[in-house]
Write an enzyme that holds these catalytic residues in place. Structure first.
Site, PDB file in Angstrom:
ATOM      1  N   MET A   1       0.860  -1.224   0.218  1.00  0.00           N
ATOM      2  CA  MET A   1      -0.092  -0.115  -0.144  1.00  0.00           C
ATOM      3  C   MET A   1       1.023   1.211   0.105  1.00  0.00           C
ATOM      4  O   MET A   1       1.900   1.375   0.811  1.00  0.00           O
ATOM      5  CB  MET A   1      -1.052  -0.029   1.090  1.00  0.00           C
ATOM      6  CG  MET A   1      -1.664   1.036   1.187  1.00  0.00           C
ATOM      7  SD  MET A   1      -3.226   0.744   2.175  1.00  0.00           S
ATOM      8  CE  MET A   1      -3.129   1.176   3.771  1.00  0.00           C
ATOM      9  N   CYS A   2       0.475   2.219  -0.687  1.00  0.00           N
ATOM     10  CA  CYS A   2       1.197   3.606  -0.831  1.00  0.00           C
ATOM     11  C   CYS A   2      -0.022   4.533  -0.984  1.00  0.00           C
ATOM     12  O   CYS A   2      -1.141   4.226  -1.323  1.00  0.00           O
ATOM     13  CB  CYS A   2       2.204   3.604  -1.841  1.00  0.00           C
ATOM     14  SG  CYS A   2       3.708   2.488  -1.847  1.00  0.00           S
ATOM     15  N   GLY A   3       0.579   5.770  -0.659  1.00  0.00           N
ATOM     16  CA  GLY A   3      -0.472   7.037  -0.897  1.00  0.00           C
ATOM     17  C   GLY A   3       0.165   7.889  -1.986  1.00  0.00           C
ATOM     18  O   GLY A   3       1.253   8.177  -1.918  1.00  0.00           O
TER      19      GLY A   3
END
Lengths: 291, 229
Positions: A1-3
């Protein structure tokens, strides 16, 4: 997960606020990526000069060594070297020879690119993002899943002048793409799959493609999961893979186009209540160019 | 009407207060302001109450809903009304991916569009989308009804078990074992009921829809496929 986040201003009166708006967006995305963060900001160009953003130890003496023609702005672990165009090759040669411990993270007429390990709020404050002005910018918060938490692995990646890319996802054919790109003169510095995607777009644009055309071609050539936000000197674009594996929300008003991995990242933008908020469709290139 | 301002009250406080509601609170209405895209708002309700959320919400809004009517005056993020058991969830804007995922019952109404995987693994919920739905919608759908006034994206109803799908616009492609089926009188009546329940008037005629459902060819292992393993 990353933003990932991106902000492209249409209304020049917002330009002094670009950094503070982008910092707000990035900090909200801490939940999606607390390991490291990075951002690129497209600020003012200086006629006849290029900017090299460099990162490494002991940068405080770099100005003396490079001489008076090079103006240095220090920001924590990074420095921006403003170099007369004619001297860019000389400076790059000197860096490679004398300071192999220094990495050029971004180069171009307008781009400045910073990345570091740590919570996004710490990273934005160390580099003073909130005080930066510009026309557009992108940012990334990283939760490392497949490689170590290092500054090298942080986004954005820049593989061409005034170009940068942030990526949420993972590519499965980056090894073969790397083997194809390197003989074509595309330099990929890290083992990161996202840098290969950046290199691919650089290669396409070198061949004459627009940013939108390069991304369109990427739909055939890049295999894996991706939501990309890409910046060029005058452009900004978004692309999601055909099964839209990774989240994306966009907002558009007369004053800006904004991208966030989640709507939460956009909440602090001016006039967001009345913005057109939409989810970019899978396998559709969204691109904007400054007049 | 109790109003909760999420700019001042935490999401946990709100959800805690909503969880304390029960049968005794029948018909009670609450209003929630400034949701600011927060995740998991109004999840796990089990009371016949009305909750109006004014603004855009994040992921999993009204997930696991039972009995309650939850209205979102804005867009909803991933997984709105996922695993709903009963009640009504009404999104007045667009919904992101996996709207109504795995939901067992109740009605989910989306006034705008729903993106990819709308109704994935739906298990009895009714979903009415007034706009269009994205690719891979009703993937592995098991029961319930999906009504779409606009278009459907690629691979509609892929690997569907059961579920009746009604689409008024174009279907980009059907997924494995999803087939078009005849619209009989019982289907017209059922569709009319669903449109009425979603507040859609007679100007939308049931004859404009086509029906899709399971070809029932994937229920059992077919010996001709033995070589594939």
């Amino acid at each position: 997960m990353c933003g990932i986040v991106g902000l492209f201003l249409k209304d020049s009166s917002l330009e002094p606020q670009l950094g503070s708006l982008l910092a707000g967006m990035l900090e909200v995305m801490t939940d999606r990526g607390p390991d490291s963060a990075g951002f690129a900001v497209y600020g003012a160009a200086e006629p006849g000069r290029v900017k090299l953003t460099v990162r490494g130890p002991d940068l405080d003496t770099i100005g003396d060594a490079l001489g008076h023609d090079v103006k240095v702005t220090w920001r924590d672990t990074h420095a921006v070297l403003s170099v007369p165009e004619a001297q860019e090759e000389t400076v790059r040669g000197w860096l490679a020879r004398e300071r192999p411990d220094v990495v050029v993270t971004g180069a171009g007429r307008r781009i400045e690119l910073y990345k570091e390990v740590g919570l996004p709020a710490q990273v934005t404050s160390r580099f003073g993002l909130r005080a930066m002005a510009g026309t557009h910018g992108v940012g990334h918060t990283r939760m490392a899943t497949e490689s170590a938490v290092t500054t090298d692995g942080a986004h954005p990646f820049s593989t061409g002048e005034d170009q940068c890319l942030v990526h949420n996802g993972s590519l499965s054919n980056h090894h073969s793409l790397r083997r194809m790109l390197e003989p074509q003169g595309i330099h990929i510095a890290t083992e990161n799959d996202s840098e290969v995607a950046a290199g691919y777009l650089t290669w396409k644009m070198k061949g004459g493609a627009t940013l939108a055309q390069a991304l369109e071609a990427g739909l055939d050539d890049l295999d894996g999961f991706f939501t990309f936000v890409v910046g060029t000197e005058d452009g900004f674009a978004v692309l999601r893979d055909p099964i839209s594996c990774k989240p994306a929300v966009m907002a558009e008003t007369d004053r800006y186009v904004a991208f966030g991995s989640e709507y939460r990242a956009l909440v602090g933008l001016p006039g967001i209540e009345a913005a057109k908020v939409f989810e970019p469709e899978p396998a559709v290139v969204y691109a904007w160019v400054r007049d | 009407m109790p109003t909760v301002d999420l700019a001042k009250t935490s999401k946990r406080e709100l959800n805690g207060a909503l969880h304390a509601l029960g049968e005794k609170d029948h018909g009670l209405s609450w209003r929630v302001d400034n949701p600011a895209g927060q995740h998991a708002l109004a999840c796990g309700l089990d009371a016949p109450v009305n909750i109006e959320i004014v603004g855009h919400v994040g992921y999993y809004c009204a997930g696991m809903n039972k009995q309650a009517k939850v209205v979102v005056e804005g867009n909803a993020g991933v997984g709105v009304a996922e695993n709903m058991m009963s009640g009504l969830v009404h999104v007045k804007g667009d919904a992101s991916q996996s709207a109504g995922a795995t939901a067992h019952g109740g009605l989910l109404v989306i006034d705008g569009n729903a993106s990819a995987r709308c109704g994935i693994s739906m298990k009895g919920v009714d979903i009415v989308v007034k706009g269009s739905i994205g690719p891979m919608s009703a993937f592995m759908a098991q029961a319930g009804r999906l009504v779409v006034l606009g278009d459907a994206g690629d691979a509609l109803g892929d690997s569907i078990y059961e579920t009746r799908i009604y689409v008024r616009g174009a279907v980009k492609s059907l997924g494995a074992d999803c087939i078009e089926k005849e619209m009989r009188e019982e289907h017209r009546a059922e569709l009319r009921e669903l449109l009425d329940a979603a507040g859609i008037g007679e100007d939308v005629a049931v004859d404009e829809f086509r029906r899709y459902g399971s070809g029932r060819q994937l229920y059992n292992f077919h010996v001709d496929n033995a070589a594939a393993y």
